[in-house]
Motif scaffolding. Sequence first.
Motif, PDB file in Angstrom:
ATOM      1  N   LEU A 181       3.729   3.313 -16.318  1.00 45.74           N
ATOM      2  CA  LEU A 181       3.993   3.622 -14.926  1.00 45.74           C
ATOM      3  C   LEU A 181       2.697   3.744 -14.146  1.00 45.74           C
ATOM      4  O   LEU A 181       2.589   3.363 -12.994  1.00 45.74           O
ATOM      5  N   LYS A 182       1.691   4.295 -14.833  1.00 47.41           N
ATOM      6  CA  LYS A 182       0.403   4.541 -14.204  1.00 47.41           C
ATOM      7  C   LYS A 182      -0.332   3.254 -13.906  1.00 47.41           C
ATOM      8  O   LYS A 182      -0.843   3.058 -12.816  1.00 47.41           O
ATOM      9  N   ARG A 183      -0.393   2.385 -14.900  1.00 43.56           N
ATOM     10  CA  ARG A 183      -1.235   1.204 -14.774  1.00 43.56           C
ATOM     11  C   ARG A 183      -0.615   0.146 -13.875  1.00 43.56           C
ATOM     12  O   ARG A 183      -1.315  -0.629 -13.255  1.00 43.56           O
ATOM     13  N   PHE A 211      -7.032   1.687  -6.333  1.00 42.92           N
ATOM     14  CA  PHE A 211      -5.906   2.153  -7.155  1.00 42.92           C
ATOM     15  C   PHE A 211      -6.292   2.201  -8.625  1.00 42.92           C
ATOM     16  O   PHE A 211      -5.968   3.145  -9.335  1.00 42.92           O
ATOM     17  N   SER A 212      -6.987   1.171  -9.081  1.00 41.83           N
ATOM     18  CA  SER A 212      -7.320   1.178 -10.506  1.00 41.83           C
ATOM     19  C   SER A 212      -8.367   2.250 -10.803  1.00 41.83           C
ATOM     20  O   SER A 212      -8.353   2.870 -11.859  1.00 41.83           O
ATOM     21  N   TRP A 221       9.378  10.448 -13.478  1.00 39.37           N
ATOM     22  CA  TRP A 221       9.326   9.991 -14.865  1.00 39.37           C
ATOM     23  C   TRP A 221       9.102  11.175 -15.804  1.00 39.37           C
ATOM     24  O   TRP A 221       9.758  11.308 -16.835  1.00 39.37           O
ATOM     25  N   ALA A 261       3.088   1.694  -2.977  1.00 35.82           N
ATOM     26  CA  ALA A 261       2.306   1.982  -4.182  1.00 35.82           C
ATOM     27  C   ALA A 261       1.905   3.457  -4.231  1.00 35.82           C
ATOM     28  O   ALA A 261       1.965   4.093  -5.286  1.00 35.82           O
ATOM     29  N   VAL A 262       1.532   4.009  -3.086  1.00 36.52           N
ATOM     30  CA  VAL A 262       1.157   5.422  -3.049  1.00 36.52           C
ATOM     31  C   VAL A 262       2.377   6.292  -3.373  1.00 36.52           C
ATOM     32  O   VAL A 262       2.291   7.264  -4.134  1.00 36.52           O
ATOM     33  N   LEU A 263       3.534   5.913  -2.819  1.00 35.50           N
ATOM     34  CA  LEU A 263       4.752   6.674  -3.106  1.00 35.50           C
ATOM     35  C   LEU A 263       5.153   6.543  -4.572  1.00 35.50           C
ATOM     36  O   LEU A 263       5.724   7.458  -5.159  1.00 35.50           O
ATOM     37  N   TRP A 264       4.856   5.409  -5.129  1.00 34.85           N
ATOM     38  CA  TRP A 264       5.121   5.171  -6.549  1.00 34.85           C
ATOM     39  C   TRP A 264       4.391   6.221  -7.379  1.00 34.85           C
ATOM     40  O   TRP A 264       4.934   6.780  -8.324  1.00 34.85           O
ATOM     41  N   TYR A 265       3.155   6.508  -6.986  1.00 35.35           N
ATOM     42  CA  TYR A 265       2.421   7.568  -7.684  1.00 35.35           C
ATOM     43  C   TYR A 265       3.042   8.931  -7.410  1.00 35.35           C
ATOM     44  O   TYR A 265       3.230   9.751  -8.300  1.00 35.35           O
ATOM     45  N   ALA A 266       3.364   9.194  -6.130  1.00 32.29           N
ATOM     46  CA  ALA A 266       3.794  10.542  -5.737  1.00 32.29           C
ATOM     47  C   ALA A 266       5.199  10.864  -6.244  1.00 32.29           C
ATOM     48  O   ALA A 266       5.460  11.968  -6.696  1.00 32.29           O
ATOM     49  N   VAL A 275      -6.391   5.492 -11.034  1.00 34.33           N
ATOM     50  CA  VAL A 275      -5.676   5.606 -12.306  1.00 34.33           C
ATOM     51  C   VAL A 275      -6.627   6.002 -13.418  1.00 34.33           C
ATOM     52  O   VAL A 275      -6.330   6.850 -14.251  1.00 34.33           O
ATOM     53  N   MET A 281      -0.802  16.864 -11.595  1.00 34.99           N
ATOM     54  CA  MET A 281       0.524  17.221 -12.097  1.00 34.99           C
ATOM     55  C   MET A 281       0.443  18.408 -13.042  1.00 34.99           C
ATOM     56  O   MET A 281       1.450  18.818 -13.617  1.00 34.99           O
ATOM     57  N   VAL A 319      -3.691   3.552   3.605  1.00 36.41           N
ATOM     58  CA  VAL A 319      -2.410   3.184   4.214  1.00 36.41           C
ATOM     59  C   VAL A 319      -2.606   2.877   5.698  1.00 36.41           C
ATOM     60  O   VAL A 319      -2.143   1.854   6.207  1.00 36.41           O
ATOM     61  N   TRP A 355      -4.650  12.076 -11.276  1.00 39.94           N
ATOM     62  CA  TRP A 355      -3.199  12.157 -11.182  1.00 39.94           C
ATOM     63  C   TRP A 355      -2.634  13.174 -12.172  1.00 39.94           C
ATOM     64  O   TRP A 355      -1.847  14.052 -11.819  1.00 39.94           O
ATOM     65  N   ALA A 410      -6.321  -2.510  -4.230  1.00 39.71           N
ATOM     66  CA  ALA A 410      -6.129  -2.756  -5.657  1.00 39.71           C
ATOM     67  C   ALA A 410      -7.295  -2.155  -6.442  1.00 39.71           C
ATOM     68  O   ALA A 410      -7.102  -1.503  -7.474  1.00 39.71           O
ATOM     69  N   LEU A 441      -1.100  15.841  -6.201  1.00 44.53           N
ATOM     70  CA  LEU A 441      -2.133  14.996  -5.614  1.00 44.53           C
ATOM     71  C   LEU A 441      -1.586  13.603  -5.412  1.00 44.53           C
ATOM     72  O   LEU A 441      -0.588  13.225  -5.982  1.00 44.53           O
ATOM     73  N   GLY A 442      -2.300  12.859  -4.620  1.00 38.64           N
ATOM     74  CA  GLY A 442      -1.975  11.460  -4.483  1.00 38.64           C
ATOM     75  C   GLY A 442      -0.686  11.212  -3.736  1.00 38.64           C
ATOM     76  O   GLY A 442      -0.015  10.241  -3.968  1.00 38.64           O
ATOM     77  N   GLY A 443      -0.305  12.097  -2.875  1.00 36.31           N
ATOM     78  CA  GLY A 443       0.902  11.809  -2.124  1.00 36.31           C
ATOM     79  C   GLY A 443       1.156  12.851  -1.073  1.00 36.31           C
ATOM     80  O   GLY A 443       0.430  13.845  -0.989  1.00 36.31           O
ATOM     81  N   ALA A 489      -1.941  -0.802 -10.067  1.00 37.54           N
ATOM     82  CA  ALA A 489      -3.268  -1.196  -9.603  1.00 37.54           C
ATOM     83  C   ALA A 489      -3.253  -2.624  -9.068  1.00 37.54           C
ATOM     84  O   ALA A 489      -3.902  -2.935  -8.071  1.00 37.54           O
ATOM     85  N   TYR A 497       5.927   8.957 -10.701  1.00 34.20           N
ATOM     86  CA  TYR A 497       5.356   9.568 -11.895  1.00 34.20           C
ATOM     87  C   TYR A 497       5.991  10.930 -12.158  1.00 34.20           C
ATOM     88  O   TYR A 497       6.332  11.267 -13.294  1.00 34.20           O
ATOM     89  N   LYS A 498       6.170  11.695 -11.097  1.00 33.49           N
ATOM     90  CA  LYS A 498       6.792  13.013 -11.252  1.00 33.49           C
ATOM     91  C   LYS A 498       8.229  12.857 -11.772  1.00 33.49           C
ATOM     92  O   LYS A 498       8.657  13.576 -12.682  1.00 33.49           O
ATOM     93  N   VAL A 522       0.809  -1.209   0.000  1.00 33.18           N
ATOM     94  CA  VAL A 522       0.000   0.000   0.000  1.00 33.18           C
ATOM     95  C   VAL A 522       0.854   1.276   0.000  1.00 33.18           C
ATOM     96  O   VAL A 522       0.785   2.082  -0.921  1.00 33.18           O
ATOM     97  N   LEU A 523       1.695   1.419   1.041  1.00 36.49           N
ATOM     98  CA  LEU A 523       2.443   2.676   1.150  1.00 36.49           C
ATOM     99  C   LEU A 523       3.403   2.875  -0.025  1.00 36.49           C
ATOM    100  O   LEU A 523       3.492   3.957  -0.596  1.00 36.49           O
TER     101      LEU A 523
END
Lengths: 494, 92
Positions: free
Chosen positions: A269-271, B54-55, A99, A88-93, B58, B67, B18, B63, B51, B87-89, A274, A96-97, A85-86
């Motif tokens: 990266l986005k998909r 998250f989907s 990238w 995955a959230v950091l992966w987004y935060a 997305v 940005m 979380v 997101w 899960a 967002l999202g973090g 999930a 993505y930026k 969970v955590l």
Amino acid sequence: MTLGLSLGVVVGYLLFALAVGLVAYRVSEATAEDYYLANRSIGTVVLLFTTFATLLSAFTFFGGPNLAFAAGPEWLIVMGTLDGVLFAVLWYAIGYKQWLIGDRHGYVTLGEMLGDRFGSVGLRALVAGVSLLWLFPYVMLQQMGAGEALVGLTGGIVPYWGGAALVTAFMILYVVLAGMRGVAWTDTVQGLFMLSVVWVAAVWVVSAVGGVGAATGAMLDARPDFGSFGGGLYSPGFIVSTAITIAFGVTMFPQINQRFFVAKSGETLKRSFALWPVLVLLLFLPAFMLGAWAVGMPVEVPEGANVLPVVLNEYTPAWFAALVIAGAMAAMMSSSDSMLLSGSSYFTRDVYRPVINADASERREAWIARIGVAAFALAAFVASLFRPGTLIEVGDTAFSGFALLALPVICALYWDRTTRSGMIAGVLVPQVAYLAVVLSAVVGAVPTLPRTVAGGWDVALGLMVLSALLTVGVSLVTAPTAEGDASRFAVAGD
Amino acid sequence: MSRSRRDLVWIPTFAVLVAFAVPWPLWGVDRVVAGLPVWIWWHVAWLGLCAALFSLFVRSGAWERGMGLRPETGAEGGPGSESGPALGGDRP
């Protein structure tokens, strides 16, 4: 007889994995790139599994079940929360930026990105140096895990150092022979193999002891405290600080962080994430429950051995137990190999070229990287012989060291006002403090500083807060330098 | 505008996801359900929920808007939009 069979399977599988890696490298150099470049759907799968492959380390296969065996199945909750969970959230935060920024400016390493943004070679080398520093215990962890695995599998006939030496030799062979490019999809294949094999092992063992209910019943008879959530080692402080330090640490791991740059499509990266929580759970649930159930099984775990090989030896045929251990060692080897490769790119790009020798030829650089990897792995092997802690302790040390980088990096990514001095203070001071804490436990001459305070709270968590405060505070009182360029991190507009 | 305000809901959503991946309400509970301690089932179900959300996240495009990018254009920059709120973090 059985010993010969077990060792044969282990060495044979390691050789096989090495051969597969070599062939894959020779044949598919272009294909691996294609995965990222061309086909979006394959890109997602590969990215997901190469990230997943970094979980396939001694920390998961051996350290996790050992801890569940010693302290209870709550480790599943800790790892599931932080990784599923955590992270995955950091992966987004963060991911993505990073990238988006990397895509605009062609960055390949974290140090390069930060060094360019703040116009500072020093910061670049600092970030790379810190990363290499904490990579060391993590590589050492793999060697310790392999050494202990063979002790468990052979009942102590193969000494600890023998297993550690074996995996070190294969690590170096893999890097020197397969060259400087990680092969993402061998990680994927090994990941899928291990995922299936862990489930087969779990089903095999559980049916041998009479089902899940019986296994849990026996576990509770032996250790009634395992049934209730929390207690013992698992204080709220331990759960929260372990989850936070490891999850933030993972995002700064050279190999993981580099994934944020290599994905060729933002869509990938986005998909990818999930499905992540479910995938993580599929690996952790059988592995850690086997460790916890083992307390109720009539098995004798030798001092310094891993519990998983012992359980497999008891309930599954020798060849299968050896296959699982071999698979785990091969997976560990190939993921530490990717870590070493990422580490070497940090060294050559961010330290060697900008600081030591700017005019080095490509060829020279490649050789420096290879020799560096071999020396690094050998030094880690020597250190692993001293066994400075349990697998979980050593791993946690490494993750916490990386975690101290995370908040300054997030700050730089999202706050234009961050200055070079702020970054250097925010990275350097907590690192020095944490290093003092870690080294004080190793060096006998000085008093050992506490690693945890007030019932399991990790000092690294406090140092993470310090890193954020320093980055923000020093940035506020210093002016941006002329070489810095905040627009480098803008991702929208031109 | 109301759209990007609605996107902000994701921040507390992630915080809750979380925080309660650890089955805090079951602290000290030792009931066994279907062969495993009940708090392990909580965790399994919770990660399934993660899960699913998250989907959803997305697909919502929140997101990209966070940005400062328009969801339709993917990695292309939206006109006139500076890098917007993250967002999202966690925001330090």
